[in-house]
Every structure is written in C-alpha cells, then in structure tokens.
Motif scaffolding. Structure first.
Motif, mmCIF file in Angstrom:
data_model
loop_
_atom_site.group_PDB
_atom_site.id
_atom_site.type_symbol
_atom_site.label_atom_id
_atom_site.label_comp_id
_atom_site.label_asym_id
_atom_site.label_seq_id
_atom_site.Cartn_x
_atom_site.Cartn_y
_atom_site.Cartn_z
ATOM 1 N N TYR A 127 0.429 35.315 21.241
ATOM 2 C CA TYR A 127 0.516 33.930 20.793
ATOM 3 C C TYR A 127 0.839 33.917 19.304
ATOM 4 C CZ TYR A 127 -4.156 34.567 18.740
ATOM 5 O OH TYR A 127 -5.227 35.011 17.988
ATOM 6 N N SER A 128 1.146 32.729 18.786
ATOM 7 C CA SER A 128 1.441 32.571 17.360
ATOM 8 C C SER A 128 0.214 31.994 16.671
ATOM 9 C CB SER A 128 2.646 31.642 17.162
ATOM 10 O OG SER A 128 3.802 32.187 17.757
ATOM 11 N N PRO A 129 -0.497 32.787 15.865
ATOM 12 C CA PRO A 129 -1.689 32.283 15.180
ATOM 13 C C PRO A 129 -1.348 31.143 14.220
ATOM 14 C CG PRO A 129 -1.606 34.682 15.108
ATOM 15 C CD PRO A 129 -0.262 34.217 15.586
ATOM 16 N N HIS A 130 -2.327 30.255 14.024
ATOM 17 C CA HIS A 130 -2.181 29.185 13.064
ATOM 18 C C HIS A 130 -2.383 29.726 11.645
ATOM 19 C CE1 HIS A 130 -3.336 27.109 16.833
ATOM 20 N NE2 HIS A 130 -2.555 26.146 16.387
ATOM 21 N N ALA A 131 -1.820 29.031 10.686
ATOM 22 C CA ALA A 131 -2.014 29.421 9.292
ATOM 23 C C ALA A 131 -3.452 29.145 8.864
ATOM 24 C CB ALA A 131 -1.038 28.653 8.406
ATOM 25 N N GLY A 132 -3.974 29.942 7.946
ATOM 26 C CA GLY A 132 -5.307 29.742 7.433
ATOM 27 C C GLY A 132 -6.372 30.337 8.335
ATOM 28 N N THR A 133 -7.639 30.000 8.047
ATOM 29 C CA THR A 133 -8.756 30.500 8.842
ATOM 30 C C THR A 133 -9.464 29.329 9.532
ATOM 31 O OG1 THR A 133 -10.260 30.367 6.952
ATOM 32 C CG2 THR A 133 -9.124 32.467 7.316
ATOM 33 N N GLY A 134 -10.205 29.660 10.581
ATOM 34 C CA GLY A 134 -10.916 28.643 11.328
ATOM 35 C C GLY A 134 -10.059 27.903 12.326
ATOM 36 N N ASN A 135 -8.837 28.377 12.556
ATOM 37 C CA ASN A 135 -7.912 27.678 13.445
ATOM 38 C C ASN A 135 -7.608 28.433 14.734
ATOM 39 O OD1 ASN A 135 -7.429 25.535 11.542
ATOM 40 N ND2 ASN A 135 -6.203 27.000 10.379
ATOM 41 N N ASP A 136 -8.058 29.672 14.828
ATOM 42 C CA ASP A 136 -7.841 30.486 16.030
ATOM 43 C C ASP A 136 -9.182 31.050 16.459
ATOM 44 O OD1 ASP A 136 -4.785 30.554 16.190
ATOM 45 O OD2 ASP A 136 -5.135 31.262 14.148
ATOM 46 N N TYR A 137 -9.651 30.633 17.615
ATOM 47 C CA TYR A 137 -10.981 31.072 18.063
ATOM 48 C C TYR A 137 -11.138 30.844 19.560
ATOM 49 C CZ TYR A 137 -11.771 26.038 17.623
ATOM 50 O OH TYR A 137 -11.661 24.677 17.733
ATOM 51 N N ALA A 138 -12.141 31.523 20.103
ATOM 52 C CA ALA A 138 -12.545 31.321 21.499
ATOM 53 C C ALA A 138 -14.053 31.494 21.573
ATOM 54 C CB ALA A 138 -11.847 32.325 22.420
ATOM 55 N N LEU A 139 -14.698 30.674 22.403
ATOM 56 C CA LEU A 139 -16.138 30.752 22.630
ATOM 57 C C LEU A 139 -16.392 30.961 24.112
ATOM 58 C CD1 LEU A 139 -17.278 27.849 20.322
ATOM 59 C CD2 LEU A 139 -18.162 30.160 20.178
ATOM 60 N N LEU A 140 -17.130 32.001 24.439
ATOM 61 C CA LEU A 140 -17.508 32.295 25.816
ATOM 62 C C LEU A 140 -18.996 32.003 25.971
ATOM 63 C CD1 LEU A 140 -15.659 35.723 26.278
ATOM 64 C CD2 LEU A 140 -14.735 33.403 26.472
ATOM 65 N N ASP A 141 -19.347 31.168 26.941
ATOM 66 C CA ASP A 141 -20.741 30.800 27.176
ATOM 67 C C ASP A 141 -21.213 31.504 28.444
ATOM 68 O OD1 ASP A 141 -23.086 29.500 26.502
ATOM 69 O OD2 ASP A 141 -22.585 27.667 27.570
ATOM 70 N N ILE A 142 -22.262 32.311 28.328
ATOM 71 C CA ILE A 142 -22.714 33.173 29.431
ATOM 72 C C ILE A 142 -24.161 32.832 29.766
ATOM 73 C CG2 ILE A 142 -23.051 35.568 30.179
ATOM 74 C CD1 ILE A 142 -20.995 36.302 27.883
ATOM 75 N N TRP A 143 -24.437 32.658 31.058
ATOM 76 C CA TRP A 143 -25.787 32.344 31.524
ATOM 77 C C TRP A 143 -26.233 33.390 32.537
ATOM 78 C CZ3 TRP A 143 -28.894 28.179 29.944
ATOM 79 C CH2 TRP A 143 -28.298 27.348 29.003
ATOM 80 N N VAL A 144 -27.415 33.946 32.305
ATOM 81 C CA VAL A 144 -27.958 35.009 33.147
ATOM 82 C C VAL A 144 -29.213 34.490 33.848
ATOM 83 C CG1 VAL A 144 -28.911 37.338 33.183
ATOM 84 C CG2 VAL A 144 -27.020 36.793 31.629
ATOM 85 N N ASP A 145 -29.289 34.703 35.148
ATOM 86 C CA ASP A 145 -30.436 34.233 35.931
ATOM 87 C C ASP A 145 -31.740 34.830 35.402
ATOM 88 O OD1 ASP A 145 -28.649 32.913 37.574
ATOM 89 O OD2 ASP A 145 -28.601 34.503 39.074
ATOM 90 N N GLY A 146 -32.766 33.982 35.287
ATOM 91 C CA GLY A 146 -34.090 34.465 34.922
ATOM 92 C C GLY A 146 -34.230 34.767 33.439
ATOM 93 N N SER A 147 -35.423 35.158 33.062
ATOM 94 C CA SER A 147 -35.737 35.397 31.645
ATOM 95 C C SER A 147 -35.703 36.881 31.302
ATOM 96 C CB SER A 147 -37.120 34.828 31.320
ATOM 97 O OG SER A 147 -38.099 35.383 32.189
#
Length: 547
Positions: free
Chosen positions: A344-364
C-alpha cells in the motif's frame, strides 16, 4: 470506600491520585483500557496504544489530562457523583450512567463503592421500488388490519437528516418529523440533557433550524424506514410511510464516528420520547464496530436489552464486513492467527497508518502473546504486561494487561502503527497465543490499510451492538442488479456483486454467530440495490450513477 470519617475518604482519594501518577496497579473497578491510558499520560509514554483511535478521548483542552467518555455500572440504581471533579452526566437508564470526565478524576470513581465497573466508551462507525415487493411490504400495507406506520414512531440515530426532503412530509406540506436532537448544535437541549439543541415540529415546519446531513447516511436510512416516496411520485417509498419520525444527529465529524456514550444518550432520549408521546417506537441503529466482546455483554448492548420490550424495539445493522476477512479464531492454548497487510501507499507524516486487533480469550486465564513479521518474532508479552518494539516493520505494541471485564474473559489489543515514521510493513504477520483456555477470537477493530485475516471464513463478523440479545439484527440481500441513472442510462453491479442473484445474501453483509455462539443476524431484508432519499446537504455530489 473506607469505613469511617470524611477524612478517611479524602485520604483514600489522595492515595489513588498517587497511584494514578505513579502508574501502579488499580482496583477492579476501572476498565483496563482506561488504566492504560492513565498510565501513558502519567509517564508521558510514546509507546502505548493510540487510544484516541478507538476510545472516546478528547485532548483538545488538555493533552495530558484529556476528557474521556465512560459508562458506569452501578451496584444499585443511584449514587452521588457531585464530588467528582469535572464529571458531566449524559444520561441514566437503570443501573447505567453515561458521563464525561477528566482522566485525572478516575480515582474518584474507583473510590465509590456504589460503582461496580467503569467501562470506556468506544467509537462506532456508520455501517431501496423492487425492495417493497421483495420484502412483502405491500401485503402488510393492504392487510386487515393495514400497517403503514400510522401511530408509530420511527427513531433514528445517525449522521443527520435532510429535514426539508419531501419524503418526510405528510402530503399537506407539514413535516412528519416530531423532533430532531442535534447533539452538536447550539441552543436549548432536550430536557434532562445538557448538550446540543432540540428542534420541535413547529421549528421544522418553519425552517428555523440549522441541522444538516453532510454524509447522506442518516437521510438514506430514514427514507428506507419511513420515507413516503413523494419525491419519486410514490415509486421509492419507505416501509412505514405514515410513521412519525424522531431523529438524533449523533455523528461527530471531529472523530469521524459515533461516540458510544452519546449513542446511549440518544437511545435513552428516544425511549423517553416514546413514553412521553404514548406511541410505540422502532429505533434504527445503522452503526457499529468491532472493538469489544461480541457476546452481548457490553454496556450498550445490555442497555438495549433493558430498554427493549412491548412498544420499543431496536433494529441494528449486522454490518458490512461480509467480504472483509476481519475475524479469525483458534485454541487459546496454542494458535497462530495469520494476518496480512498488502502493498500500500503510506500516508505522509505519523499517526496516519495503523491497525488495531482486538482479541478476546475465554475465561480468566493468563495467555501469552507474540507477534511475528515475515516469520520473525518482533514483539511478545506475557499476561499482565504491555510493551512493544520498533523496526523496519514499523511499531508493534501488545497490550496484554490484566484487568476486569464484566463477562469474566481476557482482552488483548495488538497495535501496528507508524509512530516512528516507519509505516507498518506490508507482508505476512501472525499473532501467536498460548497458555490460555478455550478459544481466542480476534477482530480487526480498525485499520487504515486493506489488511485481513487470510484464513477467515467471514463468520463472527456481525458488529456490535448487533450481537445484543434483544436487538433485531438485520443482514441484507440483493433486490436489483441494474437501474437507470440520472442520464437515463442503464447501469448496475459488475463482477462478483453482479453475479449475485436477486434475493441472495449481499456479499458485503456480515455473518454470525456471536462469540458466545448465539444465532445472529435475526432477519434478512432488502439492502442491496436500494433507492431512498439523498441529502441535499451532501458534498460532493455522488455522481450520475445515482438518480
């Protein structure tokens, strides 16, 4: 709260402030994500999660002590919050209160033994002639008794509404919109709320309001639900053309989405209006997100369950991620979840290219997590810890902190970003989980690049709050493949979308079940090839493929 005198309480709060500054452990009351944000601000860390991308965080007035949106779960049905510095209550329904407060005031909430949990508010995102026949709508209109929406309220929470559109009139030039609450307008807010402006039916008829729908999304979905087709001589009528409408503009242009606590306030407002007017109401939520447990236990989903009943129903979009490979899962005792970022073509500067993965695991349990890039491990964290590394692959941060979640399960967040000036690398990534119990489910919460879990089968892609118990969660099917455009030329879908037969599941529409394996969505309705009102405020013009 400590038993004893007022001085004991002051001492406890002072001690908790020291905890906040020192970045030590917190008690079980505060959402772990809020704890992490507090630690980062206290230490001026540059390596933590970018919380502003997925939580309701306003740093415009004070970057070191931002205002945060929260949802309070109470032990009972009331508590005194007057002593909490800077706290502003949004609404209360049952055992839940929405509020905004400075981050530094969290210890006051932790010291309140009438609060069982403080949940961080997330950011949610916005997610029509042949459709009447396809949905068997006219059979309902012409039945005995006939149902056309007369006497019923349609409540919509969305980006705004083109209140001057003829499809929302009654045929005599008067509006069918009873109220509009513009949460970002200036004026007199609704009774019981202190933000925005409420416009009445008389003001709408007089045209003395400034609310606008710049994206067109809210006007479109309201037209599908309750437009009467006057603008198209009845050809493109909505499902309930005689219903009254109450609209809440809750989309925040500053964050590019809906603040979850504001959506809850809108839900409470609409439910109150239905009771005040003595009319049944169907509330439409064509919005949602994938940061959360996907099991119906979030505060917003619990509130939907509590408000739902005779005379009040919620209709929630399942989501538009049926093709997006946003979910994968495996045994938490040992699994590797492949994750791909294409070139892909990154955006100029910082804070503009990111991904967040949210993971949930059964139990404690106490799972460990590592992240690899093109076969090499670049970051790892055991349970109860957080940290990350930077390199030619960008910056990787793993949030594997312990803390309370109301459902008793473990949450992990993995962030890839460009904070060092190097964008997340294109290639083959993997999230490796071990030492846990049950199943680990991972979702792409948000991503600025076209990333995916390549082994996904698109299941579990229904967004929140569509995974609530009581909501009528709706998935789309195709109603038409071609149509005349503004120049009276025949245009339509091509490729995979064009190959889908009318009546079949729309390729983009999300699939269930929920994380706790309940069946969602509940119903399939027309949603691909739809014609409905388009806001005159929308800019730029959408193009000639639209009528």
């Amino acid at each position: 709260m400590l038993a004893g005198s007022k001085n004991n309480k002051i001492f406890l709060i002072s001690a908790l402030l020291v905890v906040l500054v020192a970045g030590s452990s917190w008690a079980a009351t505060i959402d772990p994500l809020l704890q992490g944000l507090a630690r980062d601000k206290a230490s001026a860390s540059t390596m933590g999660l970018n919380y502003e991308k997925f939580l309701v965080v306003d740093s415009s007035k004070n970057s070191l002590d931002p205002t945060v949106g929260v949802i309070l779960r109470l032990e009972g049905f009331g508590t005194d919050l007057s002593s909490v510095p800077g706290l502003v209550v949004g609404s209360q329904t049952g055992q839940f209160i929405t509020a905004r407060l400075p981050l530094s005031s969290l210890p006051w909430l932790e010291a309140n033994d009438e609060i069982s949990h403080v949940e961080a508010a997330h950011i949610l995102r916005p997610l029509m002639d042949a459709a009447r026949d396809d949905g068997r709508v006219e059979a309902v209109w012409n039945g005995s008794p006939a149902y056309t929406g007369a006497g019923v309220l349609v409540g919509v929470i969305d980006s705004g509404i083109d209140w001057g559109h003829a499809d929302f009139d009654d045929g005599a030039g008067n509006t069918r919109i009873r109220y509009i609450w513009d949460m970002f307008g200036t004026g007199t807010p609704p009774a019981g709320f202190d933000n925005g402006v409420q416009y009445s039916e008389n003001q709408i008829n007089a045209g003395t309001l400034s609310e606008a729908d710049y994206s067109g999304h809210g006007t479109h979905v309201t037209g599908i639900a309750a437009g009467n087709g006057f603008e198209s001589s009845g050809l493109y009528s909505g499902v309930a053309p005689e219903a009254d409408i109450i609209f809440v503009k809750a989309f925040d242009d500053n964050i590019g989405g809906f603040a979850e606590d504001s959506v809850i306030d809108a839900m409470v407002y609409l439910a109150g209006k239905a009771e005040e007017l003595g009319q049944p109401m169907a509330i439409n939520l064509s919005l949602g997100g994938h940061m959360g447990p996907h099991d119906g236990t979030s505060a917003q989903e619990t509130i939907i369950d509590n408000l739902s009943g005779a005379g009040l129903v919620f209709c929630v979009a399942a989501g538009n991620e049926g093709e997006d490979d946003i979910h994968d899962s495996g045994p938490a005792s040992g699994t590797s979840l492949a994750y791909t970022i294409p070139v892909y073509s990154p955006h100029a500067g910082t804070g503009n290219d990111y991904a967040l993965l949210d993971i949930w695991v059964d139990g404690s349990s106490s799972p460990s997590v590592s992240v690899s890039y093109n076969g090499s491990t670049v970051a790892s964290e055991s349970s109860g810890n957080e940290g990350g590394n930077s390199g030619s692959y960008g910056t990787v941060y793993i949030w594997n902190a312990t803390g309370p979640n109301p459902n008793g399960d473990k949450r992990i967040v993995v962030q890839l970003d460009d904070r060092t000036g190097t964008a997340p690398g294109a290639g083959n990534w993997a999230v490796n989980i071990s030492g846990g119990t049950g199943t680990a489910h991972a979702w792409i919460g948000t991503s600025t690049m076209a990333s995916s879990f390549p082994n996904s089968d698109q299941r579990y892609s229904v967004g929140m709050p569509g995974t609530s118990e009581s909501a009528s969660t709706v998935v789309a099917h195709k109603t038409k493949g071609e149509w005349p455009n503004a120049n009276n030329q025949t245009v339509g879908y091509s490729g995979a979308w064009g190959a889908v037969s009318n009546g079949d599941h729309a390729p983009f529409s999300s699939f269930g079940p929920t994380r706790d394996d309940r069946q969602k969505p509940d119903i399939c309705a027309p949603g691909m090839g739809m014609f409905a009102p388009y806001s005159a405020d929308t800019s730029p013009y959408p193009g000639d493929n639209f009528i």
